[in-house]
Design a protein around this motif. Structure first.
Motif, PDB file in Angstrom:
ATOM      1  N   GLU A   1     110.445 -37.706 -41.296  1.00 18.31           N
ATOM      2  CA  GLU A   1     111.092 -37.030 -40.168  1.00 18.31           C
ATOM      3  C   GLU A   1     110.676 -35.571 -40.205  1.00 18.31           C
ATOM      4  N   MET A   2     110.428 -35.004 -39.050  1.00 13.42           N
ATOM      5  CA  MET A   2     110.046 -33.602 -39.002  1.00 13.42           C
ATOM      6  C   MET A   2     110.777 -32.916 -37.860  1.00 13.42           C
ATOM      7  N   HIS A   3     111.439 -31.829 -38.180  1.00 19.14           N
ATOM      8  CA  HIS A   3     112.135 -31.026 -37.186  1.00 19.14           C
ATOM      9  C   HIS A   3     111.319 -29.767 -36.994  1.00 19.14           C
ATOM     10  N   ASP A   4     110.427 -29.796 -36.046  1.00 15.62           N
ATOM     11  CA  ASP A   4     109.537 -28.669 -35.824  1.00 15.62           C
ATOM     12  C   ASP A   4     110.025 -27.832 -34.648  1.00 15.62           C
ATOM     13  N   ALA A   5     109.236 -26.830 -34.290  1.00  9.47           N
ATOM     14  CA  ALA A   5     109.620 -25.923 -33.214  1.00  9.47           C
ATOM     15  C   ALA A   5     109.874 -26.659 -31.909  1.00  9.47           C
ATOM     16  N   GLU A   6     109.095 -27.690 -31.616  1.00  4.33           N
ATOM     17  CA  GLU A   6     109.292 -28.431 -30.364  1.00  4.33           C
ATOM     18  C   GLU A   6     110.658 -29.106 -30.338  1.00  4.33           C
ATOM     19  N   MET A   7     111.072 -29.676 -31.470  1.00  2.65           N
ATOM     20  CA  MET A   7     112.392 -30.308 -31.535  1.00  2.65           C
ATOM     21  C   MET A   7     113.495 -29.260 -31.460  1.00  2.65           C
ATOM     22  N   LEU A   8     113.278 -28.123 -32.125  1.00  2.19           N
ATOM     23  CA  LEU A   8     114.315 -27.098 -32.170  1.00  2.19           C
ATOM     24  C   LEU A   8     114.480 -26.373 -30.840  1.00  2.19           C
ATOM     25  N   LYS A   9     113.539 -26.526 -29.926  1.00  4.42           N
ATOM     26  CA  LYS A   9     113.675 -25.901 -28.610  1.00  4.42           C
ATOM     27  C   LYS A   9     114.622 -26.676 -27.711  1.00  4.42           C
ATOM     28  N   LYS A  10     115.093 -27.823 -28.198  1.00  8.46           N
ATOM     29  CA  LYS A  10     115.960 -28.679 -27.397  1.00  8.46           C
ATOM     30  C   LYS A  10     117.399 -28.550 -27.884  1.00  8.46           C
ATOM     31  N   PRO A  11     118.374 -28.741 -26.994  1.00 11.84           N
ATOM     32  CA  PRO A  11     119.778 -28.679 -27.412  1.00 11.84           C
ATOM     33  C   PRO A  11     120.037 -29.673 -28.540  1.00 11.84           C
ATOM     34  N   PRO A  12     120.881 -29.345 -29.483  1.00 10.31           N
ATOM     35  CA  PRO A  12     121.707 -28.139 -29.575  1.00 10.31           C
ATOM     36  C   PRO A  12     121.068 -27.033 -30.397  1.00 10.31           C
ATOM     37  N   TYR A  13     119.757 -27.080 -30.614  1.00  5.74           N
ATOM     38  CA  TYR A  13     119.111 -26.164 -31.535  1.00  5.74           C
ATOM     39  C   TYR A  13     118.243 -25.103 -30.876  1.00  5.74           C
ATOM     40  N   GLU A  14     118.372 -24.885 -29.576  1.00  3.64           N
ATOM     41  CA  GLU A  14     117.397 -24.047 -28.878  1.00  3.64           C
ATOM     42  C   GLU A  14     117.518 -22.556 -29.144  1.00  3.64           C
ATOM     43  N   GLU A  15     118.548 -22.108 -29.822  1.00  2.00           N
ATOM     44  CA  GLU A  15     118.692 -20.681 -30.102  1.00  2.00           C
ATOM     45  C   GLU A  15     117.763 -20.248 -31.226  1.00  2.00           C
TER      46      GLU A  15
ATOM     47  N   GLU B   1     115.318 -18.297 -39.045  1.00  2.00           N
ATOM     48  CA  GLU B   1     115.416 -19.359 -40.036  1.00  2.00           C
ATOM     49  C   GLU B   1     116.774 -20.046 -40.044  1.00  2.00           C
ATOM     50  N   ARG B   2     117.795 -19.352 -39.552  1.00  2.00           N
ATOM     51  CA  ARG B   2     119.130 -19.948 -39.505  1.00  2.00           C
ATOM     52  C   ARG B   2     119.190 -21.120 -38.546  1.00  2.00           C
ATOM     53  N   ALA B   3     118.193 -21.247 -37.658  1.00  2.00           N
ATOM     54  CA  ALA B   3     118.143 -22.382 -36.737  1.00  2.00           C
ATOM     55  C   ALA B   3     117.987 -23.700 -37.493  1.00  2.00           C
ATOM     56  N   MET B   4     117.603 -23.636 -38.775  1.00  2.43           N
ATOM     57  CA  MET B   4     117.420 -24.862 -39.558  1.00  2.43           C
ATOM     58  C   MET B   4     118.694 -25.345 -40.242  1.00  2.43           C
ATOM     59  N   ILE B   5     119.756 -24.559 -40.232  1.00  3.90           N
ATOM     60  CA  ILE B   5     120.952 -24.946 -40.978  1.00  3.90           C
ATOM     61  C   ILE B   5     121.526 -26.261 -40.463  1.00  3.90           C
TER      62      ILE B   5
ATOM     63  N   ASN C   1     114.161  -8.836 -45.629  1.00  3.57           N
ATOM     64  CA  ASN C   1     115.607  -8.721 -45.769  1.00  3.57           C
ATOM     65  C   ASN C   1     116.311  -9.772 -44.916  1.00  3.57           C
ATOM     66  N   PHE C   2     115.835  -9.946 -43.665  1.00  3.46           N
ATOM     67  CA  PHE C   2     116.442 -10.972 -42.819  1.00  3.46           C
ATOM     68  C   PHE C   2     116.221 -12.361 -43.415  1.00  3.46           C
ATOM     69  N   ALA C   3     115.000 -12.664 -43.874  1.00  5.06           N
ATOM     70  CA  ALA C   3     114.710 -13.980 -44.447  1.00  5.06           C
ATOM     71  C   ALA C   3     115.593 -14.243 -45.664  1.00  5.06           C
ATOM     72  N   ASP C   4     115.810 -13.222 -46.505  1.00  7.79           N
ATOM     73  CA  ASP C   4     116.710 -13.363 -47.652  1.00  7.79           C
ATOM     74  C   ASP C   4     118.133 -13.676 -47.199  1.00  7.79           C
ATOM     75  N   THR C   5     118.587 -12.962 -46.168  1.00  8.32           N
ATOM     76  CA  THR C   5     119.935 -13.187 -45.643  1.00  8.32           C
ATOM     77  C   THR C   5     120.058 -14.604 -45.087  1.00  8.32           C
ATOM     78  N   ALA C   6     119.056 -15.031 -44.315  1.00 11.12           N
ATOM     79  CA  ALA C   6     119.064 -16.382 -43.749  1.00 11.12           C
ATOM     80  C   ALA C   6     119.049 -17.430 -44.853  1.00 11.12           C
ATOM     81  N   PHE C   7     118.242 -17.200 -45.900  1.00  7.33           N
ATOM     82  CA  PHE C   7     118.204 -18.137 -47.018  1.00  7.33           C
ATOM     83  C   PHE C   7     119.580 -18.230 -47.668  1.00  7.33           C
ATOM     84  N   GLY C   8     120.253 -17.091 -47.820  1.00 11.12           N
ATOM     85  CA  GLY C   8     121.607 -17.105 -48.375  1.00 11.12           C
ATOM     86  C   GLY C   8     122.558 -17.934 -47.532  1.00 11.12           C
ATOM     87  N   GLU C   9     122.444 -17.832 -46.208  1.00  7.84           N
ATOM     88  CA  GLU C   9     123.298 -18.623 -45.315  1.00  7.84           C
ATOM     89  C   GLU C   9     122.972 -20.114 -45.424  1.00  7.84           C
TER      90      GLU C   9
END
Length: 182
Positions: free
Chosen positions: A9-23, A33-37, A93-101
């Motif tokens: 299974e792969m959740h790539d940019a094309e999949m993430l552009k669709k609801p509920p992950y389009e943000e 990166e938080r779009a992957m949570i 710094n943002f990537a570190d913060t996102a990784f923490g989340e």
């Protein structure tokens, strides 16, 4: 880049552009990166007793070093740094913060327990420390090859390894941790 790697299974940019992950979408795909949570939690919960491998890429610390709107910069300006370096450090710094989340979300769901977590950079980043060396061209200067590597196993004591390692060491290390012959 990853489509021919035989993942189930792969959740790539094309999949993430669709609801509920389009943000959080940007020029590289999932610029936030938080779009992957949510997709990662859903993936892990789908088969709670099945082993799985999840691979995630941090896009923010890649040129042009963007962080999502509304993220406060770590450095607003520094006379000792180039503008691209300021953007780079802010994107790190943002990537570190996102990784923490992401790590917090996985921990809260009990996914981190009984897991092996490998965090690794794919390349360093150069800012003309040497002639012609910008971004990550094919040079072997320290700024090009020095990358983070963290392996976390529930219950293991933290330690720092000072010797030179290689990405080629990651798979045998994980196989050893899983008690699998390699």
């Amino acid at each position: 880049f990853m489509q021919k790697r035989n993942f189930d299974e792969m959740h790539d940019a094309e999949m993430l552009k669709k609801p509920p992950y389009e943000e959080g979408m940007g020029p590289w795909g999932a610029a936030d990166e938080r779009a992957m949570i949510r997709p990662l939690l859903a993936f892990a919960k789908a088969k709670p007793d099945a082993p799985f491998l999840a691979v995630m890429f941090a896009f923010a610390p890649h040129h042009p070093y963007n962080a999502p709107d509304g993220v406060a910069p770590l450095i607003s300006a520094d006379a000792t740094l180039k503008k691209s370096q300021v953007r780079y450090f802010n994107s790190l710094n943002f990537a570190d913060t996102a990784f923490g989340e992401i790590l917090t979300a996985l921990s809260e769901q009990g996914i981190v327990q009984n897991s092996i977590l490998v965090v690794v950079g794919d390349h360093g980043e150069a800012f003309y420390e040497h002639a012609g060396n910008y971004n990550h061209p094919f040079f072997l200067y320290e700024e090009n090859i020095h990358v983070p590597l963290m392996i976390s196993v529930d219950g293991a004591r933290p330690q720092t390894i000072e010797r030179v390692t290689s990405h080629v060491d990651i798979l045998p290390t994980v196989l050893d941790l899983l008690n699998l012959k390699h």
